[in-house]
Design a protein around this motif. Structure first.
Motif, PDB file in Angstrom:
ATOM      1  N   LEU A  67       0.941  -1.167  -0.115  1.00 49.35           N
ATOM      2  CA  LEU A  67      -0.008  -0.086  -0.097  1.00 49.35           C
ATOM      3  C   LEU A  67       0.931   1.342  -0.037  1.00 49.35           C
ATOM      4  O   LEU A  67       0.598   2.231  -0.619  1.00 49.35           O
ATOM      5  CB  LEU A  67      -1.076  -0.045   1.163  1.00 49.35           C
ATOM      6  N   PHE A  68       2.043   1.204   0.604  1.00 44.42           N
ATOM      7  CA  PHE A  68       2.807   2.421   0.792  1.00 44.42           C
ATOM      8  C   PHE A  68       4.217   2.306   0.008  1.00 44.42           C
ATOM      9  O   PHE A  68       4.389   1.252  -0.427  1.00 44.42           O
ATOM     10  CB  PHE A  68       3.263   2.630   2.190  1.00 44.42           C
ATOM     11  N   LEU A  69       4.614   3.525  -0.496  1.00 41.48           N
ATOM     12  CA  LEU A  69       5.781   3.442  -1.081  1.00 41.48           C
ATOM     13  C   LEU A  69       6.609   4.520  -0.474  1.00 41.48           C
ATOM     14  O   LEU A  69       6.484   5.326   0.161  1.00 41.48           O
ATOM     15  CB  LEU A  69       5.671   4.158  -2.574  1.00 41.48           C
ATOM     16  N   ASN A  70       8.145   3.977  -0.611  1.00 41.53           N
ATOM     17  CA  ASN A  70       9.074   5.048   0.281  1.00 41.53           C
ATOM     18  C   ASN A  70       9.863   5.714  -1.194  1.00 41.53           C
ATOM     19  O   ASN A  70       9.985   5.240  -2.314  1.00 41.53           O
ATOM     20  CB  ASN A  70      10.361   3.944   0.815  1.00 41.53           C
ATOM     21  N   HIS A  71      10.152   7.073  -0.712  1.00 40.14           N
ATOM     22  CA  HIS A  71      10.783   7.817  -1.795  1.00 40.14           C
ATOM     23  C   HIS A  71      12.132   8.365  -1.054  1.00 40.14           C
ATOM     24  O   HIS A  71      11.959   8.814  -0.010  1.00 40.14           O
ATOM     25  CB  HIS A  71       9.936   8.990  -1.929  1.00 40.14           C
ATOM     26  N   PHE A  72      13.331   7.828  -1.820  1.00 38.57           N
ATOM     27  CA  PHE A  72      14.673   8.358  -1.444  1.00 38.57           C
ATOM     28  C   PHE A  72      15.199   9.311  -2.045  1.00 38.57           C
ATOM     29  O   PHE A  72      15.374   9.142  -3.480  1.00 38.57           O
ATOM     30  CB  PHE A  72      15.440   6.879  -1.232  1.00 38.57           C
ATOM     31  N   THR A  73      15.690  10.360  -1.542  1.00 41.42           N
ATOM     32  CA  THR A  73      16.067  11.580  -2.530  1.00 41.42           C
ATOM     33  C   THR A  73      17.513  11.935  -1.757  1.00 41.42           C
ATOM     34  O   THR A  73      17.745  11.989  -0.355  1.00 41.42           O
ATOM     35  CB  THR A  73      15.306  12.861  -2.184  1.00 41.42           C
ATOM     36  N   ALA A  74      18.588  11.667  -2.559  1.00 41.81           N
ATOM     37  CA  ALA A  74      19.769  11.957  -2.341  1.00 41.81           C
ATOM     38  C   ALA A  74      20.080  13.470  -1.804  1.00 41.81           C
ATOM     39  O   ALA A  74      19.731  14.368  -2.668  1.00 41.81           O
ATOM     40  CB  ALA A  74      20.796  11.584  -3.464  1.00 41.81           C
ATOM     41  N   THR A  75      20.523  13.964  -0.758  1.00 46.43           N
ATOM     42  CA  THR A  75      20.860  15.199  -0.478  1.00 46.43           C
ATOM     43  C   THR A  75      22.319  15.706  -0.707  1.00 46.43           C
ATOM     44  O   THR A  75      22.647  16.826  -0.496  1.00 46.43           O
ATOM     45  CB  THR A  75      20.555  15.663   1.029  1.00 46.43           C
ATOM     46  N   ASP A  76      23.324  14.827  -1.179  1.00 51.43           N
ATOM     47  CA  ASP A  76      24.697  15.199  -1.436  1.00 51.43           C
ATOM     48  C   ASP A  76      24.908  13.943  -2.442  1.00 51.43           C
ATOM     49  O   ASP A  76      24.480  12.969  -2.855  1.00 51.43           O
ATOM     50  CB  ASP A  76      25.319  14.865  -0.194  1.00 51.43           C
TER      51      ASP A  76
END
Length: 110
Positions: A67-76
């Motif tokens: 049901l859920f999705l994880n969003h990973f965003t690189a900050t460096d």
């Protein structure tokens, strides 16, 4: 973003190398390891989608997905994320930017 598929053929994992601002969406539980400079967000909708996506989330759930999705965003720059394992042989499908196994189950989208 660059990727490498490790531990072939069984229980393959994908290692993603990402620079600042790049993001990837994975099912909950797909992330094995990551470096420290990531922002993580969990939602019921795909990243960048407008509101009102609960219906699509419920369709994913009834199709056997999460049901859920994880969003990973690189900050460096120079960050790494390892996703998987998922039974099956993995290969990269570059036409639409997905990493999938031979049965077509999507592990991540970017």
């Amino acid at each position: 973003m660059q990727y490498e598929i490790l531990s072939r053929p069984a229980a393959s994992v994908a290692k993603l190398s990402m620079d600042g601002g790049e993001s990837v969406t994975c099912e909950v539980g797909a992330m094995i390891a990551m470096t420290t400079e990531f922002e993580v967000e969990t939602t019921t909708k795909k990243k960048g989608s407008s509101g009102g996506r609960l219906g699509k989330a419920l369709k994913r759930m009834f199709a056997g997905e999460n049901l859920f999705l994880n969003h990973f965003t690189a900050t460096d720059d120079g960050q790494s994320l390892i996703i998987g394992p998922h039974a099956g042989r993995h290969s990269a499908l570059s036409a639409d930017g997905r990493v999938a196994d031979c049965s077509g189950i999507q592990l991540a989208g970017f």
